[in-house]
Enzyme design. Structure first.
Site, short mmCIF file in Angstrom:
data_model
loop_
_atom_site.label_atom_id
_atom_site.label_comp_id
_atom_site.label_asym_id
_atom_site.label_seq_id
_atom_site.Cartn_x
_atom_site.Cartn_y
_atom_site.Cartn_z
N HIS A 22 10.85 3.03 9.39
CA HIS A 22 9.93 4.28 9.12
C HIS A 22 10.86 5.40 8.86
O HIS A 22 11.82 5.76 9.79
CB HIS A 22 8.83 4.43 9.84
CG HIS A 22 7.79 5.35 9.37
ND1 HIS A 22 7.73 6.83 9.21
CD2 HIS A 22 6.83 4.88 8.66
CE1 HIS A 22 6.71 7.32 8.57
NE2 HIS A 22 6.08 6.15 8.18
N ASP A 27 2.12 -1.19 8.40
CA ASP A 27 1.62 -2.20 7.05
C ASP A 27 2.21 -3.31 7.18
O ASP A 27 1.54 -4.48 6.74
CB ASP A 27 2.67 -1.57 5.77
CG ASP A 27 2.05 -0.30 5.19
OD1 ASP A 27 0.81 -0.35 5.23
OD2 ASP A 27 2.67 0.20 4.56
N1 CMC Z 1 14.80 -3.76 6.14
C1 CMC Z 1 16.25 -3.92 6.60
N2 CMC Z 1 17.04 -2.72 6.65
C2 CMC Z 1 16.41 -1.35 6.59
C3 CMC Z 1 14.95 -1.27 6.55
C4 CMC Z 1 14.19 -2.52 6.18
N3 CMC Z 1 13.09 -2.43 6.03
N4 CMC Z 1 14.63 0.19 6.58
C5 CMC Z 1 15.87 0.81 6.70
N5 CMC Z 1 16.80 -0.12 7.01
C6 CMC Z 1 18.28 -0.10 7.51
C7 CMC Z 1 18.98 0.84 6.18
O1 CMC Z 1 19.60 -0.37 5.39
C8 CMC Z 1 19.94 1.60 7.08
O2 CMC Z 1 21.07 0.86 7.40
P1 CMC Z 1 22.33 1.27 7.63
O3 CMC Z 1 22.55 2.45 8.65
O4 CMC Z 1 23.31 0.27 7.85
O5 CMC Z 1 22.80 1.91 6.18
C9 CMC Z 1 19.26 1.98 8.07
O6 CMC Z 1 18.19 1.07 8.44
C10 CMC Z 1 18.60 3.42 8.05
O7 CMC Z 1 17.84 3.20 6.78
P2 CMC Z 1 17.14 4.39 5.80
O8 CMC Z 1 17.44 3.80 4.56
O9 CMC Z 1 18.13 5.70 6.04
O10 CMC Z 1 15.74 4.95 6.33
P3 CMC Z 1 14.83 5.72 5.59
O11 CMC Z 1 14.04 6.74 6.45
O12 CMC Z 1 15.34 6.36 4.40
O13 CMC Z 1 13.74 4.60 4.95
C11 CMC Z 1 11.65 3.36 4.83
C12 CMC Z 1 12.34 4.46 5.41
C13 CMC Z 1 10.10 3.17 5.30
C14 CMC Z 1 11.73 3.76 3.16
C15 CMC Z 1 12.22 2.08 4.87
O14 CMC Z 1 12.57 1.71 6.33
C16 CMC Z 1 11.80 0.80 3.99
O15 CMC Z 1 12.14 0.73 2.99
N6 CMC Z 1 11.10 0.14 5.00
C17 CMC Z 1 10.47 -0.97 4.05
C18 CMC Z 1 9.10 -0.87 3.51
C19 CMC Z 1 8.05 -0.32 4.35
O16 CMC Z 1 7.46 -1.00 5.18
N7 CMC Z 1 7.67 0.88 4.12
C20 CMC Z 1 6.26 1.37 4.69
C21 CMC Z 1 6.32 2.42 5.32
S1 CMC Z 1 4.84 2.60 6.60
C22 CMC Z 1 3.75 2.99 5.43
C23 CMC Z 1 3.91 4.46 4.78
O17 CMC Z 1 3.71 5.27 5.65
O18 CMC Z 1 3.88 4.51 3.80
#
Ligand code: CMC
Length: 425
Positions: free
Chosen positions: A304, A361
């Site tokens: 998240h 989710d």
């Molecule tokens: N699976 C695998 N790796 C992940 C995931 C994931 N779901 N989410 C983040 N990472 C890794 C990412 O690759 C990065 O690794 P590194 O430091 O080695 O580069 C690290 O964790 C930090 O990730 P980030 O991309 O900087 O995180 P973010 O804050 O930009 O993204 C997110 C947040 C929710 C978009 C992402 O975690 C994601 O795509 N999750 C899966 C989709 C999901 O479940 N979304 C629902 C969120 S809750 C409902 C809502 O409020 O909408």
């Protein structure tokens, strides 16, 4: 507000940037002053930018805290029903007994949709994704209530909020019925909000005695409550941005629905089930996790932007998930697979180091599946529940002066060059 300032040196000039303190959370630095020095600020993904002041919802991602109008989400989920939470989000306080009766009755009075709006469904292919249908039908509401859309009129604002909250379950259930070719079921105003939604989803004219299972209605009400609002997320910011142009509220909510659809946001609950299908069997989990670590795929339902410890909604949702699975006596191999995935992710260093915990989710997808709701409807249900959050932010925005939202950019395209005639290209 406070009289604290931050000092920033630009082009040899020190400028003072005012610091504002909120009731809770990080103070913010007002960076507007950098423009006078010939600069903009750069913050891809709005990771540290607060474009608004708000009194609706507070999230502390480190503590795993979520407050609506100051009330912790776990208390709201345990003690209030969804419509009470709606009232609090819209009006700022939980309702008194009389206010609750009045609000519930207004919502009940607006559950039906106009017969002509019903015909919009026929324009969609029968295999259209229900989110595509919902986006279109909610946007079309603006064609029906143009006499009540003066964004500065308090009565118009109130009736718009009631209409949206009341009609979303009907519109959502109709998206489902249309997709399976069943006749639409009219709302039954003897039922409460969540019961009515399940009734419109699952009853048929052939089954006049259909009774909603109270355990499932309670779980549905909790799912609605846990998705009701989440401060300035992508879809809410979209609603505010659309609203900042003075666009009508139904168009703004349709924009929010579109933004919610993506798998990184509300589409994640559907993506969780698609991922479980792809993994297929418990024995394939280890191999899938290796692909996640190589960044070939994402673990949907994990991680998240704001919660970096745990998602407080996921905690409540997991309890509800256990209750529903036990009550229904479900022993689904896909759910076993989900639990295996959860166990590995919570213990594996890769996920622990990156604070990748199950989010709301992950569990809501599992509960919805157990209730019998098809995967393609998951995000529609999220949109139904989040509509009250969107409209509360839209109302807050219109309660005080606001500016059109207009971000800047770091331009990296060509410098100015001469036009080339087509014959010379
Ligand atoms: N699976 C695998 N790796 C992940 C995931 C994931 N779901 N989410 C983040 N990472 C890794 C990412 O690759 C990065 O690794 P590194 O430091 O080695 O580069 C690290 O964790 C930090 O990730 P980030 O991309 O900087 O995180 P973010 O804050 O930009 O993204 C997110 C947040 C929710 C978009 C992402 O975690 C994601 O795509 N999750 C899966 C989709 C999901 O479940 N979304 C629902 C969120 S809750 C409902 C809502 O409020 O909408």
């Amino acid at each position: 507000m406070s009289d604290k300032t931050a000092k920033l040196e630009l082009n040899g000039t020190t400028i003072e940037l005012p610091i504002y303190e909120g009731t809770l959370g990080y103070p913010v630095i007002n960076v507007e002053g950098v423009q006078a020095q010939g600069y903009f600020t750069y913050d891809p993904g709005f990771k540290v930018t607060a474009p608004v002041e708000s009194k609706i919802t507070y999230i502390d991602g480190d503590k795993g805290q979520l407050l609506h109008r100051g009330y912790p989400i776990d208390q709201l989920a345990e003690k209030a029903d969804y419509l009470e939470v709606c009232y609090a989000l819209i009006h700022g306080e939980l309702p008194t007994k009389e206010q609750k009766q009045d609000f519930d009755s207004k919502v009940r009075n607006h559950t039906m949709i106009h017969e002509q709006l019903r015909r919009f469904y026929d324009g969609f292919r029968r295999d259209a994704h229900p989110m595509a249908v919902m986006c279109g039908v909610v946007g079309a509401l603006s064609a029906f209530y143009h006499d009540g859309m003066d964004v500065s009129n308090a009565d118009h604002q109130e009736i718009t909020a009631i209409r949206l909250v009341a009609k979303m379950p009907t519109i959502a259930a109709m998206c489902y019925k249309y997709s399976i070719g069943h006749p639409f079921i009219q709302p039954n105003n003897d039922l409460d909000y969540a019961e009515n939604f399940l009734y419109m989803m699952f009853s048929t004219p052939a089954d006049q005695n259909y009774k909603v299972n109270p355990i499932l209605a309670k779980a549905m009400d909790k799912i609605f409550t846990l998705h009701a609002d989440h401060e300035q997320n992508a879809s809410t910011s979209t609603v505010r941005l659309a609203g900042s142009t003075g666009a009508n509220p139904y168009a703004c909510i349709a924009a929010g629905i579109a933004a919610l659809w993506g798998p990184a946001h509300g589409g994640a609950n559907e993506a969780v089930l698609v991922m479980l299908d792809e993994i297929g069997h418990k024995d394939n989990v280890a191999e899938f996790m290796e692909r996640v670590k190589k960044k070939e795929v994402k673990l949907m339902g994990f991680g998240h932007r704001v919660y970096k410890n745990f998602d407080p909604r996921a905690k409540v949702m997991k309890e509800t998930c256990d209750e529903v699975l036990a009550a229904l006596g479900i022993n689904d191999p896909q759910l076993e697979l989900a639990m295996e995935l959860e166990k590995i992710a919570l213990n594996d260093e890769y996920f622990v180091k990156r604070n990748l915990y199950p989010n709301v989710d992950f569990y809501s997808g599992i509960i919805l599946k157990a209730i019998g709701i098809p995967t393609s409807m998951f995000t529609v249900i999220f949109a139904l529940a989040r509509t009250v959050g969107w409209i509360s932010h839209w109302l807050e925005m219109h309660s005080e002066p606001y500016k059109i939202g207009r971000p800047r950019q770091l331009y990296k395209g060509y410098d100015e060059r001469n036009f080339i005639e087509i014959a010379d290209r």
